[in-house]
Write a protein that holds these residues in place. Structure first.
Motif, PDB file in Angstrom:
ATOM      1  N   PHE A  56      -2.152  63.353 109.432  1.00  0.00           N
ATOM      2  CA  PHE A  56      -2.355  61.915 109.658  1.00  0.00           C
ATOM      3  C   PHE A  56      -1.379  61.356 110.693  1.00  0.00           C
ATOM      4  N   ALA A  57      -0.336  62.110 111.019  1.00  0.00           N
ATOM      5  CA  ALA A  57       0.602  61.670 112.052  1.00  0.00           C
ATOM      6  C   ALA A  57       1.244  62.893 112.688  1.00  0.00           C
ATOM      7  N   MET A  58       1.589  62.750 113.967  1.00  0.00           N
ATOM      8  CA  MET A  58       2.264  63.831 114.670  1.00  0.00           C
ATOM      9  C   MET A  58       3.320  63.237 115.588  1.00  0.00           C
ATOM     10  N   ALA A  82       2.363  63.044 100.727  1.00  0.00           N
ATOM     11  CA  ALA A  82       2.557  63.411 102.137  1.00  0.00           C
ATOM     12  C   ALA A  82       3.509  64.596 102.237  1.00  0.00           C
ATOM     13  N   GLU A  83       3.225  65.447 103.183  1.00  0.00           N
ATOM     14  CA  GLU A  83       4.056  66.613 103.464  1.00  0.00           C
ATOM     15  C   GLU A  83       4.270  66.664 104.970  1.00  0.00           C
ATOM     16  N   LYS A  84       5.296  67.415 105.382  1.00  0.00           N
ATOM     17  CA  LYS A  84       5.481  67.592 106.817  1.00  0.00           C
ATOM     18  C   LYS A  84       5.750  69.044 107.116  1.00  0.00           C
ATOM     19  N   ASP A  85       5.393  69.426 108.334  1.00  0.00           N
ATOM     20  CA  ASP A  85       5.713  70.753 108.829  1.00  0.00           C
ATOM     21  C   ASP A  85       6.012  70.637 110.316  1.00  0.00           C
ATOM     22  N   PHE A  86       6.479  71.730 110.873  1.00  0.00           N
ATOM     23  CA  PHE A  86       6.761  71.751 112.305  1.00  0.00           C
ATOM     24  C   PHE A  86       5.874  72.803 112.925  1.00  0.00           C
ATOM     25  N   LYS A  87       5.059  72.402 113.875  1.00  0.00           N
ATOM     26  CA  LYS A  87       4.135  73.292 114.568  1.00  0.00           C
ATOM     27  C   LYS A  87       4.840  73.752 115.854  1.00  0.00           C
ATOM     28  N   VAL A  88       5.358  74.988 115.827  1.00  0.00           N
ATOM     29  CA  VAL A  88       6.165  75.504 116.936  1.00  0.00           C
ATOM     30  C   VAL A  88       5.391  75.482 118.247  1.00  0.00           C
ATOM     31  N   GLU A  89       4.145  75.945 118.228  1.00  0.00           N
ATOM     32  CA  GLU A  89       3.375  76.023 119.472  1.00  0.00           C
ATOM     33  C   GLU A  89       3.078  74.652 120.064  1.00  0.00           C
ATOM     34  N   TRP A  90       3.141  73.605 119.264  1.00  0.00           N
ATOM     35  CA  TRP A  90       2.944  72.245 119.758  1.00  0.00           C
ATOM     36  C   TRP A  90       4.278  71.530 119.992  1.00  0.00           C
ATOM     37  N   ASP A  91       5.379  72.127 119.496  1.00  0.00           N
ATOM     38  CA  ASP A  91       6.699  71.498 119.531  1.00  0.00           C
ATOM     39  C   ASP A  91       6.598  70.101 118.917  1.00  0.00           C
ATOM     40  N   ALA A 104       8.930  61.073 124.000  1.00  0.00           N
ATOM     41  CA  ALA A 104       8.613  61.074 122.571  1.00  0.00           C
ATOM     42  C   ALA A 104       7.436  60.154 122.268  1.00  0.00           C
ATOM     43  N   ILE A 105       6.478  60.689 121.496  1.00  0.00           N
ATOM     44  CA  ILE A 105       5.311  59.912 121.077  1.00  0.00           C
ATOM     45  C   ILE A 105       4.989  60.215 119.616  1.00  0.00           C
ATOM     46  N   ILE A 106       4.304  59.276 118.989  1.00  0.00           N
ATOM     47  CA  ILE A 106       3.697  59.513 117.685  1.00  0.00           C
ATOM     48  C   ILE A 106       2.205  59.315 117.881  1.00  0.00           C
ATOM     49  N   THR A 107       1.423  60.228 117.336  1.00  0.00           N
ATOM     50  CA  THR A 107      -0.032  60.171 117.462  1.00  0.00           C
ATOM     51  C   THR A 107      -0.616  59.920 116.079  1.00  0.00           C
ATOM     52  N   LEU A 108      -1.506  58.919 116.004  1.00  0.00           N
ATOM     53  CA  LEU A 108      -2.060  58.448 114.737  1.00  0.00           C
ATOM     54  C   LEU A 108      -3.550  58.178 114.868  1.00  0.00           C
ATOM     55  N   THR A 154       6.267  67.731 115.016  1.00  0.00           N
ATOM     56  CA  THR A 154       6.319  67.578 113.566  1.00  0.00           C
ATOM     57  C   THR A 154       5.031  66.901 113.131  1.00  0.00           C
ATOM     58  N   ARG A 155       4.371  67.519 112.145  1.00  0.00           N
ATOM     59  CA  ARG A 155       3.122  66.954 111.640  1.00  0.00           C
ATOM     60  C   ARG A 155       3.324  66.418 110.229  1.00  0.00           C
ATOM     61  N   TYR A 156       2.649  65.324 109.934  1.00  0.00           N
ATOM     62  CA  TYR A 156       2.645  64.745 108.594  1.00  0.00           C
ATOM     63  C   TYR A 156       1.229  64.905 108.071  1.00  0.00           C
ATOM     64  N   LEU A 157       1.120  65.478 106.872  1.00  0.00           N
ATOM     65  CA  LEU A 157      -0.176  65.869 106.334  1.00  0.00           C
ATOM     66  C   LEU A 157      -0.428  65.256 104.967  1.00  0.00           C
ATOM     67  N   ILE A 158      -1.694  65.042 104.679  1.00  0.00           N
ATOM     68  CA  ILE A 158      -2.150  64.653 103.346  1.00  0.00           C
ATOM     69  C   ILE A 158      -3.317  65.575 103.007  1.00  0.00           C
ATOM     70  N   GLY A 159      -3.205  66.278 101.903  1.00  0.00           N
ATOM     71  CA  GLY A 159      -4.274  67.203 101.521  1.00  0.00           C
ATOM     72  C   GLY A 159      -4.550  68.262 102.576  1.00  0.00           C
TER      73      GLY A 159
END
Length: 127
Positions: A36-38, A16-25, A47-51, A27-32
């Motif tokens: 998979f999570a935002m 798993a990796e994470k990045d921050f998408k500025v235009e979306w404000d 505050a929400i988490i989207t899955l 944090t995204r969690y990525l696999i490959g």
């Protein structure tokens, strides 16, 4: 944030990796390379988490918990958002994260899945 363990839990997933998408404000969690999570907010900055969830399970969760809704800014059938100031039990949120990770991992190519599962993530060298 009520669920202070989320970042560590998402990053504990294999590759798993994470990045921050500025235009979306957000944090995204990525696999490959696939999300998979935002972690972000709704239009009122709640505050929400989207899955990602199996559609029938996502529907069940939305019926059981007032703080789980159809995915905010996402495909409403496959994605769900949980409000982080809500009453969703930690175990349910962990189950949602696990399911999302597995669904996204399963959508990757067989070769990529094998690399991730076996821990053989190839990093391109610059040389």
């Amino acid at each position: 944030m009520k669920y202070g363990w989320i970042d560590e839990y998402c990053l504990s997933k294999k590759a798993a990796e994470k990045d921050f998408k500025v235009e979306w404000d957000a944090t995204r969690y990525l696999i490959g390379g696939k999300m998979f999570a935002m972690l972000g907010g709704d239009k009122e900055k709640n505050a929400i988490i989207t899955l990602k969830c199996e559609p029938s399970f996502g529907q069940y969760l939305r019926e059981q918990y007032a703080h789980i809704t159809a995915g905010y800014y996402m495909n409403k059938e496959h994605w769900n958002s949980a409000y982080l100031d809500g009453d969703v039990p930690d175990a349910v949120l962990q189950q949602m994260i696990d399911m999302s990770y597995e669904l996204v991992l399963g959508s990757l190519s067989k070769k990529k899945q094998k690399e991730i599962i076996e821990g053989n993530i190839l990093v391109e060298s610059k040389g």
